[in-house]
Design a protein around this motif. Structure first.
Motif, PDB file in Angstrom:
ATOM      1  N   LYS A   1       0.821  -1.207   0.000  1.00 37.28           N
ATOM      2  CA  LYS A   1       0.000   0.000   0.000  1.00 37.28           C
ATOM      3  C   LYS A   1       0.853   1.254   0.000  1.00 37.28           C
ATOM      4  O   LYS A   1       0.502   2.255  -0.620  1.00 37.28           O
ATOM      5  CB  LYS A   1      -0.944  -0.002   1.201  1.00 37.28           C
ATOM      6  N   ILE A   2       1.975   1.212   0.731  1.00 35.19           N
ATOM      7  CA  ILE A   2       2.855   2.382   0.794  1.00 35.19           C
ATOM      8  C   ILE A   2       3.405   2.701  -0.584  1.00 35.19           C
ATOM      9  O   ILE A   2       3.444   3.853  -1.010  1.00 35.19           O
ATOM     10  CB  ILE A   2       4.006   2.136   1.790  1.00 35.19           C
ATOM     11  N   LEU A   3       3.801   1.663  -1.317  1.00 35.00           N
ATOM     12  CA  LEU A   3       4.351   1.885  -2.639  1.00 35.00           C
ATOM     13  C   LEU A   3       3.297   2.390  -3.608  1.00 35.00           C
ATOM     14  O   LEU A   3       3.553   3.229  -4.462  1.00 35.00           O
ATOM     15  CB  LEU A   3       4.981   0.591  -3.164  1.00 35.00           C
ATOM     16  N   ILE A   4       2.072   1.867  -3.477  1.00 38.34           N
ATOM     17  CA  ILE A   4       0.984   2.329  -4.334  1.00 38.34           C
ATOM     18  C   ILE A   4       0.693   3.794  -4.072  1.00 38.34           C
ATOM     19  O   ILE A   4       0.531   4.604  -4.991  1.00 38.34           O
ATOM     20  CB  ILE A   4      -0.281   1.481  -4.109  1.00 38.34           C
ATOM     21  N   LEU A   5       0.646   4.155  -2.789  1.00 40.65           N
ATOM     22  CA  LEU A   5       0.399   5.552  -2.443  1.00 40.65           C
ATOM     23  C   LEU A   5       1.531   6.430  -2.953  1.00 40.65           C
ATOM     24  O   LEU A   5       1.313   7.556  -3.396  1.00 40.65           O
ATOM     25  CB  LEU A   5       0.252   5.707  -0.930  1.00 40.65           C
ATOM     26  N   LYS A   6       2.733   5.910  -2.862  1.00 37.85           N
ATOM     27  CA  LYS A   6       3.874   6.676  -3.351  1.00 37.85           C
ATOM     28  C   LYS A   6       3.740   6.920  -4.843  1.00 37.85           C
ATOM     29  O   LYS A   6       4.056   7.993  -5.348  1.00 37.85           O
ATOM     30  CB  LYS A   6       5.171   5.918  -3.044  1.00 37.85           C
TER      31      LYS A   6
ATOM     32  N   LYS B   1       7.070  -8.384 -12.776  1.00 38.02           N
ATOM     33  CA  LYS B   1       5.786  -8.943 -12.342  1.00 38.02           C
ATOM     34  C   LYS B   1       5.241  -8.163 -11.148  1.00 38.02           C
ATOM     35  O   LYS B   1       4.046  -7.808 -11.109  1.00 38.02           O
ATOM     36  CB  LYS B   1       5.972 -10.419 -11.975  1.00 38.02           C
ATOM     37  N   ASN B   2       6.092  -7.901 -10.173  1.00 41.90           N
ATOM     38  CA  ASN B   2       5.669  -7.144  -8.995  1.00 41.90           C
ATOM     39  C   ASN B   2       5.301  -5.711  -9.357  1.00 41.90           C
ATOM     40  O   ASN B   2       4.347  -5.141  -8.826  1.00 41.90           O
ATOM     41  CB  ASN B   2       6.773  -7.137  -7.941  1.00 41.90           C
ATOM     42  N   LEU B   3       6.052  -5.146 -10.290  1.00 44.02           N
ATOM     43  CA  LEU B   3       5.778  -3.776 -10.729  1.00 44.02           C
ATOM     44  C   LEU B   3       4.401  -3.689 -11.379  1.00 44.02           C
ATOM     45  O   LEU B   3       3.614  -2.785 -11.093  1.00 44.02           O
ATOM     46  CB  LEU B   3       6.866  -3.339 -11.716  1.00 44.02           C
ATOM     47  N   ASP B   4       4.098  -4.643 -12.250  1.00 43.04           N
ATOM     48  CA  ASP B   4       2.784  -4.662 -12.903  1.00 43.04           C
ATOM     49  C   ASP B   4       1.671  -4.821 -11.870  1.00 43.04           C
ATOM     50  O   ASP B   4       0.608  -4.199 -11.981  1.00 43.04           O
ATOM     51  CB  ASP B   4       2.720  -5.812 -13.914  1.00 43.04           C
ATOM     52  N   ALA B   5       1.925  -5.647 -10.840  1.00 43.35           N
ATOM     53  CA  ALA B   5       0.920  -5.866  -9.794  1.00 43.35           C
ATOM     54  C   ALA B   5       0.658  -4.581  -9.015  1.00 43.35           C
ATOM     55  O   ALA B   5      -0.495  -4.252  -8.708  1.00 43.35           O
ATOM     56  CB  ALA B   5       1.378  -6.980  -8.853  1.00 43.35           C
ATOM     57  N   PHE B   6       1.716  -3.833  -8.706  1.00 44.25           N
ATOM     58  CA  PHE B   6       1.551  -2.575  -7.980  1.00 44.25           C
ATOM     59  C   PHE B   6       0.765  -1.553  -8.803  1.00 44.25           C
ATOM     60  O   PHE B   6      -0.116  -0.871  -8.304  1.00 44.25           O
ATOM     61  CB  PHE B   6       2.922  -1.985  -7.610  1.00 44.25           C
ATOM     62  N   VAL B   7       1.112  -1.459 -10.091  1.00 45.13           N
ATOM     63  CA  VAL B   7       0.421  -0.502 -10.955  1.00 45.13           C
ATOM     64  C   VAL B   7      -1.046  -0.879 -11.106  1.00 45.13           C
ATOM     65  O   VAL B   7      -1.935  -0.022 -11.033  1.00 45.13           O
ATOM     66  CB  VAL B   7       1.114  -0.429 -12.331  1.00 45.13           C
ATOM     67  N   LYS B   8      -1.325  -2.164 -11.300  1.00 50.96           N
ATOM     68  CA  LYS B   8      -2.721  -2.606 -11.400  1.00 50.96           C
ATOM     69  C   LYS B   8      -3.474  -2.315 -10.112  1.00 50.96           C
ATOM     70  O   LYS B   8      -4.650  -1.948 -10.125  1.00 50.96           O
ATOM     71  CB  LYS B   8      -2.766  -4.107 -11.704  1.00 50.96           C
ATOM     72  N   GLY B   9      -2.794  -2.481  -8.978  1.00 52.04           N
ATOM     73  CA  GLY B   9      -3.412  -2.173  -7.694  1.00 52.04           C
ATOM     74  C   GLY B   9      -3.751  -0.699  -7.581  1.00 52.04           C
ATOM     75  O   GLY B   9      -4.809  -0.323  -7.068  1.00 52.04           O
ATOM     76  N   ALA B  10      -2.841   0.163  -8.071  1.00 47.92           N
ATOM     77  CA  ALA B  10      -3.085   1.608  -8.033  1.00 47.92           C
ATOM     78  C   ALA B  10      -4.262   1.983  -8.921  1.00 47.92           C
ATOM     79  O   ALA B  10      -5.102   2.809  -8.559  1.00 47.92           O
ATOM     80  CB  ALA B  10      -1.830   2.360  -8.474  1.00 47.92           C
ATOM     81  N   VAL B  11      -4.347   1.364 -10.103  1.00 50.20           N
ATOM     82  CA  VAL B  11      -5.457   1.624 -11.016  1.00 50.20           C
ATOM     83  C   VAL B  11      -6.773   1.161 -10.400  1.00 50.20           C
ATOM     84  O   VAL B  11      -7.793   1.862 -10.448  1.00 50.20           O
ATOM     85  CB  VAL B  11      -5.219   0.917 -12.368  1.00 50.20           C
TER      86      VAL B  11
ATOM     87  N   GLU C   1      -7.423   0.950  -7.306  1.00 46.94           N
ATOM     88  CA  GLU C   1      -7.719   1.824  -6.177  1.00 46.94           C
ATOM     89  C   GLU C   1      -8.553   3.029  -6.599  1.00 46.94           C
ATOM     90  O   GLU C   1      -9.443   3.475  -5.876  1.00 46.94           O
ATOM     91  CB  GLU C   1      -6.393   2.300  -5.553  1.00 46.94           C
ATOM     92  N   VAL C   2      -8.282   3.577  -7.778  1.00 55.59           N
ATOM     93  CA  VAL C   2      -8.996   4.779  -8.238  1.00 55.59           C
ATOM     94  C   VAL C   2     -10.152   4.449  -9.173  1.00 55.59           C
ATOM     95  O   VAL C   2     -10.948   5.330  -9.504  1.00 55.59           O
ATOM     96  CB  VAL C   2      -8.030   5.773  -8.932  1.00 55.59           C
ATOM     97  N   GLY C   3     -10.263   3.203  -9.627  1.00 57.11           N
ATOM     98  CA  GLY C   3     -11.434   2.790 -10.386  1.00 57.11           C
ATOM     99  C   GLY C   3     -11.212   2.434 -11.842  1.00 57.11           C
ATOM    100  O   GLY C   3     -11.881   1.555 -12.368  1.00 57.11           O
TER     101      GLY C   3
END
Length: 326
Positions: free
Chosen positions: A2-7, A106-116, A118-120
């Motif tokens: 979550k911290i990385l996504i928020l960042k 793979k982890n980078l794509d997962a974080f970006v997808k999580g961020a997307v 998060e906002v919809g």
């Protein structure tokens, strides 16, 4: 995660943008440090230290701020140099391993997808990034650097940290006073200010009416939202235990004998009439070793982490060429 996504989503605040625009474009592009051929600009430094400078200005005032500013700038530059060194080492070591490189992506794509998510939507993600002055592609690259650094830190720092049960026990015995917790309480308040009524008699009458309604079972938080001029009225007049430390001591003393759930009589002050309800009473206690050991483990781990990280960076710096221009 979550911290990385928020960042990724919230790196540039309005404050940062305001501060950066105070420096002209030529200065922002000025090269201040070169680390193995990679540059650190004035812009990079200003972005790094903006938040720390603002906190220092609020904390120390103009005179104290002038004394702290140079230290903050120096620390910010050192942090940027350390990051450059770690990223360069990580690219050399981690990306040379196809499996590790694939795992990073793979982890980078997962974080970006999580961020997307998060906002919809992807559209909303880019719209939000644009409003906050964020370049999504640049932020993706920075996030990749974070993951690379984490990878080499795991191998060269984290895995070398060992906190033994004996060390934990010894720390507890030598710092028992650190695990003593003072008693505290939280409460709700309804404040009727004299300034809100034509006469003090009107204020008193209103306070008595509210107290009677409370005694008849009306909900304290609802009445606080409706009638109180307490700064926490939007939260139903709730003051958490850590906030109570900054509350008027004379008033806290007057309600300190009340029990949980008990409502005070009307208490007068220079501001007006106060009514309190005790939410929670936390008794004073000293944590047992069993209660404190996880906290101690974290303390010792952080201390050892700082030491091991410094040692690792000192070793890396032996093969790094750093040129400073400031």
């Amino acid at each position: 995660m979550k911290i990385l996504i928020l960042k990724l989503c919230l790196v540039f605040s309005v404050l940062q943008l305001f501060y950066l625009h105070q420096t002209n474009a030529d200065n922002l592009n000025a090269v201040r440090v070169i680390v193995n051929g990679e540059i650190i600009t004035e812009f990079d430094i200003r972005r790094q230290i903006t938040e720390a400078l603002q906190i220092a200005k609020e904390k120390y005032g103009d005179i104290g701020f002038q004394q702290k500013e140079r230290e903050i700038i120096s620390n910010g530059i050192d942090e940027l140099i350390d990051r450059k060194i770690l990223v360069q080492e990580a690219k050399k070591v981690v990306l040379a391993d196809p499996e590790k490189a694939a795992e990073i992506e793979k982890n980078l794509d997962a974080f970006v997808k999580g961020a997307v998510k998060e906002v919809g939507s992807l559209y909303k993600f880019y719209e939000l990034a644009h409003k906050q002055g964020i370049n999504p592609l640049k932020k993706r690259a920075e996030l990749k650097e974070d993951l690379l650094i984490e990878e080499i830190m795991r191998d060269n720092v984290y895995r070398k940290i060992i906190v033994t049960p004996k060390e934990i026990r010894r720390y507890y015995q030598e710092h028992t006073d650190e695990f003593s917790r003072e008693g505290s309480l939280s409460f709700r308040q309804i404040l009727l200010k004299f300034s809100g009524y034509k006469t003090k008699e009107d204020a008193k009458s209103a306070a008595e009416d509210i107290l009677n309604r409370l005694k008849n079972g009306e909900e304290f938080g609802g009445l606080a939202k409706e009638h109180s001029r307490d700064p926490h009225s939007d939260k139903g007049g709730l003051w958490e235990s850590d906030e109570v430390k900054n509350f008027r001591k004379d008033l806290v003393d007057k309600i300190s004998k009340l029990k949980e759930g008990e409502i005070s009589p009307i208490i007068d002050s220079s501001l007006g009439h106060h009514i309190f309800k005790i939410e929670e009473i936390i008794p004073a206690q000293t944590l047992t070793f069993q209660q404190a050991q996880n906290e101690i483990r974290n303390i010792l781990f952080r201390e050892e982490f700082v030491k091991k990280r410094k040692e690792y960076l000192e070793e890396l710096r032996k093969n790094v060429v750093i040129k400073r221009y400031y």
